[in-house]
Write a protein that holds these residues in place. Structure first.
Motif, short mmCIF file in Angstrom:
data_model
loop_
_atom_site.label_atom_id
_atom_site.label_comp_id
_atom_site.label_asym_id
_atom_site.label_seq_id
_atom_site.Cartn_x
_atom_site.Cartn_y
_atom_site.Cartn_z
N SER A 1 -5.40 -4.12 0.18
CA SER A 1 -6.20 -5.05 0.98
C SER A 1 -6.94 -6.08 0.13
N SER A 2 -7.12 -5.78 -1.16
CA SER A 2 -7.83 -6.71 -2.05
C SER A 2 -6.93 -7.29 -3.13
N VAL B 1 -11.11 -0.11 0.99
CA VAL B 1 -10.64 0.75 2.08
C VAL B 1 -10.46 2.19 1.61
N ASP C 1 -11.17 -1.11 -4.52
CA ASP C 1 -10.50 -0.94 -3.23
C ASP C 1 -11.56 -0.72 -2.14
N GLY D 1 0.81 -1.21 0.00
CA GLY D 1 0.00 0.00 0.00
C GLY D 1 0.85 1.26 0.00
#
Length: 245
Positions: free
Chosen positions: A97-98, A42, A40, A12
């Motif tokens: 996160s993905s 987040v 995304d 990230g």
């Protein structure tokens, strides 16, 4: 044929969403029919650009509990990509996160093969950055190569956080790069300028979720407009040279 651009990197904060927005702006300015998908869960950066709200869709990939990713929700993305309009450019922004979930879905569903069977071209874009994240981003690149050995990989070099070098060894001499050079379709290096000037200009531009044209033609001071115009022209020239249509 549509051309589909996946932005994939497990680390990230290295510039994925910035690159996604640059690609979107580049193709939109070149008069391509351009669409974006933000997966995304987040940091919903790409879909936050209100100038493009009619052309960017947020894909909700979370389960109802809001804590875990529901990979089946990528089916909607695949369906829309398979039916993408002729001669369009599609940008898929994906968060750290993905990264694992989307990468696994692309592999498990044979997504790249399905897109090819529907007459589309796909590029996998990844970022390698200098500084502390260098080894992490190289690892992310290596994972892409391992999982998608037949894919066309576009490497974006981001030197903003430091030189992309290990001791005296330069990027082209890294073992993982030398061994996989035949998998790299193109390399695009982001221009590096004065961090207190263009660096701050870019920070503010993306914090406001504004396009380069908005920054260049808006109410910014003349000096800021000039720096943004010069930087954007350089970015477009480098994307031109990569031939990722």
């Amino acid at each position: 044929m549509a051309t589909i651009h996946f932005i994939l990197q497990g680390k990230g904060g290295v510039g994925k969403s910035m690159i996604a927005s640059m690609l979107f702006q580049y193709f939109a300015e070149a008069d391509y029919v351009t669409y974006g998908y933000d997966t995304d869960p987040v940091n919903k950066t790409l879909s936050a650009f209100t100038e493009y709200s009619n052309s960017i869709k947020q894909i909700d990939i979370m389960q109802e509990d809001g804590d875990n990713i529901d990979s089946r929700k990528f089916d909607l993305l695949l369906e829309e990509l398979a039916n993408a309009p002729e001669n369009s450019q599609i940008i898929i922004d994906n968060g750290a996160s993905s990264f694992i979930a989307l990468g696994a879905y692309i592999a498990d569903s044979d997504m790249l093969c399905i897109l090819a069977d529907n007459g589309h071209k796909a590029f996998l874009h990844t970022v390698i950055t200098g500084g502390q994240a260098l080894l992490d981003t190289l690892n992310g690149f290596n994972k892409l190569i391992s999982n998608f050995s037949d894919a066309d990989i576009v490497v974006w070099k981001n030197p903003y956080f430091g030189k992309i070098a290990i001791d005296d060894m330069q990027f082209d001499d890294f073992k993982v790069i030398k061994e996989n050079q035949n998998h790299i379709y193109a390399t695009i290096e982001l221009p590096i300028g004065n961090k207190d000037l263009i660096g701050k200009d870019l920070e503010l531009l993306f914090a406001k979720k504004q396009s380069f044209q908005a920054g260049i033609n808006g109410s910014n001071p003349i000096a800021v407009k000039s720096r943004l115009k010069k930087y954007w022209a350089e970015i477009k020239s480098r994307i031109d040279n990569a031939c990722i249509y």
